[in-house]
Scaffold this active site. Structure first.
Site, PDB file in Angstrom:
ATOM      1  N   SER A   1      44.537  37.384  41.380  1.00 60.86           N
ATOM      2  CA  SER A   1      43.954  37.536  40.053  1.00 60.86           C
ATOM      3  C   SER A   1      44.670  36.722  38.982  1.00 60.86           C
ATOM      4  O   SER A   1      44.038  36.315  38.013  1.00 60.86           O
ATOM      5  CB  SER A   1      43.909  39.006  39.659  1.00 60.86           C
ATOM      6  OG  SER A   1      45.186  39.584  39.761  1.00 60.86           O
TER       7      SER A   1
ATOM      8  N   HIS B   1      37.923  39.390  42.738  1.00 61.68           N
ATOM      9  CA  HIS B   1      37.531  38.106  42.129  1.00 61.68           C
ATOM     10  C   HIS B   1      36.737  37.217  43.075  1.00 61.68           C
ATOM     11  O   HIS B   1      36.385  36.100  42.731  1.00 61.68           O
ATOM     12  CB  HIS B   1      38.770  37.360  41.623  1.00 61.68           C
ATOM     13  CG  HIS B   1      39.481  38.102  40.555  1.00 61.68           C
ATOM     14  ND1 HIS B   1      39.083  38.082  39.245  1.00 61.68           N
ATOM     15  CD2 HIS B   1      40.558  38.927  40.604  1.00 61.68           C
ATOM     16  CE1 HIS B   1      39.885  38.848  38.531  1.00 61.68           C
ATOM     17  NE2 HIS B   1      40.787  39.375  39.333  1.00 61.68           N
TER      18      HIS B   1
ATOM     19  N   LYS C   1      33.201  42.540  37.735  1.00 56.33           N
ATOM     20  CA  LYS C   1      33.546  41.153  37.432  1.00 56.33           C
ATOM     21  C   LYS C   1      32.313  40.277  37.655  1.00 56.33           C
ATOM     22  O   LYS C   1      31.372  40.374  36.883  1.00 56.33           O
ATOM     23  CB  LYS C   1      34.783  40.770  38.233  1.00 56.33           C
ATOM     24  CG  LYS C   1      35.975  41.527  37.639  1.00 56.33           C
ATOM     25  CD  LYS C   1      37.264  41.478  38.399  1.00 56.33           C
ATOM     26  CE  LYS C   1      38.292  42.291  37.595  1.00 56.33           C
ATOM     27  NZ  LYS C   1      39.464  42.657  38.370  1.00 56.33           N
TER      28      LYS C   1
END
Ligand SMILES: *Cc1c(COP(=O)(O)O)cnc(C)c1O
Length: 390
Positions: A177, A205, A236
């Site tokens: 990250s 991610h 996300k």
């Protein structure tokens, strides 16, 4: 010994580590209104722009009209609704696994899953740069934590040879990250097989972005079905909120019975589930392909520009682009200077990253205008020169 809250806050300030929130008063788009000013947003994890997508909003509205605003209880009481099961089936199919289980956030997933899998007498092998919520999960589990240097699978192999325990878990971010690089998942799969350990990948991610149809970094690296626990988040790239574990039926049953953040918390509400479900469908469509192409194009343009300007950047090719600035103080001055020119990029300081590696962490979106990105590279470089970072 007395230590007042006032003194503690002063100490945080004196070390240049004081944090506060910034206010966004618009949608989470490529440009936002932040603290009253128009800013180019370069620090959102809304990689595909789905947080602002009409299909997700429409699905949420329909879910509220059909099911109301809350699930009213935890999953094992009366809080399991049709949408939970639909979403879990969609995620299991998306990830090519037998089953999936939703969690209320990525943090709740990691602090629920890890203590459900391991406890006292067990061992967890954890990459040194793993996300804080993984570390929290390990600490909560009571298992012994053995940290290995970032992505150093040879060192991990030596640790696995040396330390045996009742149950052993290897855990890693899929896409790191704060550094934006990928875990060596093929090598980790080899090791987990050789040493009969479990492998968990946190793909917060990678979900929606990496691999064919956005199935994640395990898909990208060709090891999807060999990862025992594929955890990912909806907040996300998927533009919603919450998290999931894609697993075998057996592990799912264990999580349902043991994961405390699953058992003792009100389940995700209908609007959130419906947005997540719409996002899982959307990322697998041709529109998803197009958004990933745009994101990749924007990433290449931005990375190349900063690289050519001479910034120090960790190796990587993902949409997370860190620029090492050094001290916490310079990093904060840098991000303030960017804000004053209309660029919102977060400075990242200890304890999020190790001391001396404070950085600006830029993140790209499919919805950025390339012309805005070219302009931002020029402004970032000018400020970098002025502050002596370049
Ligand atoms: C953001 C993040 C989490 C936490 O997910 P939330 O849904 O925001 O709680 C967990 N792991 C990693 C690697 C993350 O980047």
């Amino acid at each position: 010994m007395k230590h007042s809250i006032h003194e503690e806050l002063d100490e945080i300030r004196s070390r240049g580590l004081f944090r506060s929130t910034r206010l966004i008063s618009s949608r989470q788009s490529a440009r936002v209104n932040c603290n009253g000013c128009d800013q180019l947003l370069l620090c959102s994890n809304n990689y595909l722009g789905l947080a602002d997508h009409p299909a997700l909003a429409a699905a949420s509205i329909r879910a509220i009209e059909g099911y109301g605003t809350s699930s009213g209880a935890s999953r094992l009481v009366s809080g399991t609704m049709e949408l939970h099961e639909e979403l879990e089936q969609a995620v299991a199919a998306f990830k090519g696994r037998e089953a999936a289980l939703t969690f209320n956030s990525g943090h709740a997933a990691n602090t629920g899953i890890i203590p459900a899998l391991v406890g006292r007498g067990d061992l967890v092998f954890s990459d040194r740069l793993n996300h804080a919520s993984i570390v929290d999960g390990i600490l909560l589990s009571g298992a012994r934590m053995l940290r290995y240097p970032h992505n150093d699978f040879e060192q991990l192999g030596r640790l696995l040879e040396k330390h045996s325990g009742r149950r052993r878990l290897i855990v890693t971010d899929g896409v790191f990250s704060m550094d934006g690089d990928l875990a060596p998942l093929a090598e980790l799969v080899e090791l987990k097989k050789q040493h009969q350990a479990l492998l968990m990948v946190d793909d917060a991610h990678g979900s929606g972005v990496m691999g064919a149809q956005g199935r994640g970094s395990a898909e990208l690296l060709g090891v999807g079905s060999d990862v025992d626990i594929q955890m990912g988040t909806f907040g996300k790239a998927l533009g919603s909120f919450g998290a999931y574990a894609a697993v075998s039926e057996e592990i799912r049953s264990l999580l349902v019975n043991r994961a405390r953040s699953f058992i003792f918390s009100t389940s995700l509400p209908p609007a959130v589930l419906a947005a997540s479900l719409a996002a899982v469908t959307l990322v697998q469509s041709t529109e998803g392909d197009l958004l990933r192409e745009r994101l990749a194009g924007n990433t290449r343009l931005f990375r190349q520009g900063l690289h050519d300007a001479g910034f120090i950047m960790p190796e990587g090719s993902t949409q997370i682009v860190p620029v090492i600035t050094g001290s916490a103080e310079i990093t904060m001055r840098f991000s303030e200077a960017l804000l004053s020119e209309g660029i919102f990029a977060q400075g990242i300081r200890p304890p999020t990253v190790p001391a001396g590696t404070s950085r600006l962490r830029f993140t790209l979106m499919a919805t950025h205008d390339p012309a805005d990105l070219t302009w931002s590279v020029e402004r970032i470089s000018a400020i970098g020169r002025r502050l002596g970072v370049l």
